[in-house]
Write a protein that holds these residues in place. Structure first.
Motif, PDB file in Angstrom:
ATOM      1  N   CYS A  10       0.832  -1.208   0.000  1.00  0.00           N
ATOM      2  CA  CYS A  10       0.000   0.000   0.000  1.00  0.00           C
ATOM      3  C   CYS A  10       0.871   1.264   0.000  1.00  0.00           C
ATOM      4  O   CYS A  10       1.840   1.367   0.752  1.00  0.00           O
ATOM      5  CB  CYS A  10      -0.910  -0.001   1.231  1.00  0.00           C
ATOM      6  N   ILE A  11       0.484   2.214  -0.866  1.00  0.00           N
ATOM      7  CA  ILE A  11       1.206   3.493  -0.925  1.00  0.00           C
ATOM      8  C   ILE A  11       0.347   4.647  -0.419  1.00  0.00           C
ATOM      9  O   ILE A  11       0.756   5.805  -0.473  1.00  0.00           O
ATOM     10  CB  ILE A  11       1.714   3.797  -2.351  1.00  0.00           C
ATOM     11  N   GLY A  14      -5.349   6.142  -1.548  1.00  0.00           N
ATOM     12  CA  GLY A  14      -6.695   6.467  -1.091  1.00  0.00           C
ATOM     13  C   GLY A  14      -7.811   6.149  -2.062  1.00  0.00           C
ATOM     14  O   GLY A  14      -8.962   6.496  -1.812  1.00  0.00           O
ATOM     15  N   GLN A  15      -7.498   5.495  -3.172  1.00  0.00           N
ATOM     16  CA  GLN A  15      -8.537   5.161  -4.148  1.00  0.00           C
ATOM     17  C   GLN A  15      -9.593   4.226  -3.565  1.00  0.00           C
ATOM     18  O   GLN A  15     -10.767   4.315  -3.907  1.00  0.00           O
ATOM     19  CB  GLN A  15      -7.912   4.542  -5.404  1.00  0.00           C
ATOM     20  N   CYS A  16      -9.191   3.344  -2.664  1.00  0.00           N
ATOM     21  CA  CYS A  16     -10.146   2.424  -2.042  1.00  0.00           C
ATOM     22  C   CYS A  16     -11.157   3.189  -1.197  1.00  0.00           C
ATOM     23  O   CYS A  16     -12.366   2.946  -1.286  1.00  0.00           O
ATOM     24  CB  CYS A  16      -9.426   1.370  -1.212  1.00  0.00           C
ATOM     25  N   ALA A  17     -10.682   4.137  -0.413  1.00  0.00           N
ATOM     26  CA  ALA A  17     -11.569   4.922   0.451  1.00  0.00           C
ATOM     27  C   ALA A  17     -12.482   5.829  -0.370  1.00  0.00           C
ATOM     28  O   ALA A  17     -13.615   6.084   0.014  1.00  0.00           O
ATOM     29  CB  ALA A  17     -10.753   5.737   1.441  1.00  0.00           C
ATOM     30  N   LEU A  18     -12.020   6.295  -1.509  1.00  0.00           N
ATOM     31  CA  LEU A  18     -12.858   7.108  -2.387  1.00  0.00           C
ATOM     32  C   LEU A  18     -13.919   6.265  -3.092  1.00  0.00           C
ATOM     33  O   LEU A  18     -15.039   6.716  -3.297  1.00  0.00           O
ATOM     34  CB  LEU A  18     -11.994   7.820  -3.435  1.00  0.00           C
ATOM     35  N   THR A  19     -13.556   5.045  -3.444  1.00  0.00           N
ATOM     36  CA  THR A  19     -14.455   4.167  -4.190  1.00  0.00           C
ATOM     37  C   THR A  19     -15.482   3.484  -3.295  1.00  0.00           C
ATOM     38  O   THR A  19     -16.646   3.374  -3.660  1.00  0.00           O
ATOM     39  CB  THR A  19     -13.643   3.105  -4.953  1.00  0.00           C
ATOM     40  N   THR A  25     -11.024   3.036   4.815  1.00  0.00           N
ATOM     41  CA  THR A  25     -10.605   4.349   5.274  1.00  0.00           C
ATOM     42  C   THR A  25      -9.079   4.358   5.250  1.00  0.00           C
ATOM     43  O   THR A  25      -8.459   3.389   4.818  1.00  0.00           O
ATOM     44  CB  THR A  25     -11.163   4.662   6.684  1.00  0.00           C
ATOM     45  N   GLN A  26      -8.485   5.434   5.701  1.00  0.00           N
ATOM     46  CA  GLN A  26      -7.035   5.496   5.805  1.00  0.00           C
ATOM     47  C   GLN A  26      -6.676   5.727   7.263  1.00  0.00           C
ATOM     48  O   GLN A  26      -7.343   6.496   7.967  1.00  0.00           O
ATOM     49  CB  GLN A  26      -6.479   6.615   4.924  1.00  0.00           C
ATOM     50  N   ASP A  27      -5.622   5.047   7.710  1.00  0.00           N
ATOM     51  CA  ASP A  27      -5.198   5.182   9.101  1.00  0.00           C
ATOM     52  C   ASP A  27      -4.411   6.476   9.297  1.00  0.00           C
ATOM     53  O   ASP A  27      -4.280   7.280   8.372  1.00  0.00           O
ATOM     54  CB  ASP A  27      -4.417   3.947   9.570  1.00  0.00           C
ATOM     55  N   ASP A  28      -3.899   6.677  10.490  1.00  0.00           N
ATOM     56  CA  ASP A  28      -3.174   7.918  10.807  1.00  0.00           C
ATOM     57  C   ASP A  28      -1.920   8.116   9.958  1.00  0.00           C
ATOM     58  O   ASP A  28      -1.443   9.236   9.804  1.00  0.00           O
ATOM     59  CB  ASP A  28      -2.794   7.945  12.289  1.00  0.00           C
ATOM     60  N   ASP A  29      -1.389   7.019   9.400  1.00  0.00           N
ATOM     61  CA  ASP A  29      -0.206   7.104   8.550  1.00  0.00           C
ATOM     62  C   ASP A  29      -0.574   7.244   7.073  1.00  0.00           C
ATOM     63  O   ASP A  29       0.300   7.318   6.215  1.00  0.00           O
ATOM     64  CB  ASP A  29       0.683   5.878   8.749  1.00  0.00           C
ATOM     65  N   GLY A  30      -1.883   7.239   6.775  1.00  0.00           N
ATOM     66  CA  GLY A  30      -2.337   7.399   5.398  1.00  0.00           C
ATOM     67  C   GLY A  30      -2.523   6.111   4.635  1.00  0.00           C
ATOM     68  O   GLY A  30      -2.829   6.133   3.446  1.00  0.00           O
ATOM     69  N   PHE A  31      -2.347   4.967   5.297  1.00  0.00           N
ATOM     70  CA  PHE A  31      -2.478   3.690   4.607  1.00  0.00           C
ATOM     71  C   PHE A  31      -3.887   3.142   4.725  1.00  0.00           C
ATOM     72  O   PHE A  31      -4.610   3.418   5.674  1.00  0.00           O
ATOM     73  CB  PHE A  31      -1.463   2.681   5.156  1.00  0.00           C
ATOM     74  N   SER A  32      -4.251   2.333   3.754  1.00  0.00           N
ATOM     75  CA  SER A  32      -5.589   1.751   3.707  1.00  0.00           C
ATOM     76  C   SER A  32      -5.843   0.831   4.887  1.00  0.00           C
ATOM     77  O   SER A  32      -4.977   0.069   5.306  1.00  0.00           O
ATOM     78  CB  SER A  32      -5.738   0.952   2.407  1.00  0.00           C
ATOM     79  N   THR A  33      -7.060   0.906   5.399  1.00  0.00           N
ATOM     80  CA  THR A  33      -7.506   0.008   6.464  1.00  0.00           C
ATOM     81  C   THR A  33      -9.017  -0.150   6.329  1.00  0.00           C
ATOM     82  O   THR A  33      -9.672   0.640   5.653  1.00  0.00           O
ATOM     83  CB  THR A  33      -7.103   0.545   7.854  1.00  0.00           C
TER      84      THR A  33
END
Length: 66
Positions: A10-11, A14-19, A25-33
Motif C-alpha cells: 500500500c502506498i 486512497g482510491q479504495c476509500a474514495l471508491t 478508510t485510511q489510518d493515521d499514517d495514510g495507509f488503507s484500512t
C-alpha cells in the motif's frame, strides 16, 4: 467475502476509500484500512471495484465458501 490489504505494498493513494467509503478508510499514517465491523465488506457492491482501483494492487478480495 474476505478482504486482505497488503500494508507492505500500500502506498496510501486512497482510491479504495474514495471508491468504497463504507468499507475502507485510511489510518493515521495514510495507509488503507478497513472500517471497524466492515472486515467482510458485506453488502457493499463497490468493494471489488475498490480493489481494482488500487494503483499497486494492495487489496485482494475473495469469496468465502461456506
Amino acid at each position: 467475502m474476505h478482504i486482505e490489504i497488503d500494508r507492505d505494498v500500500c502506498i496510501g493513494a486512497g482510491q479504495c476509500a474514495l471508491t468504497a467509503p463504507g468499507v475502507f478508510t485510511q489510518d493515521d499514517d495514510g495507509f488503507s484500512t478497513l472500517l471497524p465491523g466492515r472486515e467482510d465488506g458485506a453488502g457493499d457492491p463497490m468493494v471489488k471495484e475498490a480493489a481494482r482501483a488500487c494503483p499497486v494492487g494492495a487489496i485482494k478480495v475473495s469469496e468465502t465458501v461456506g
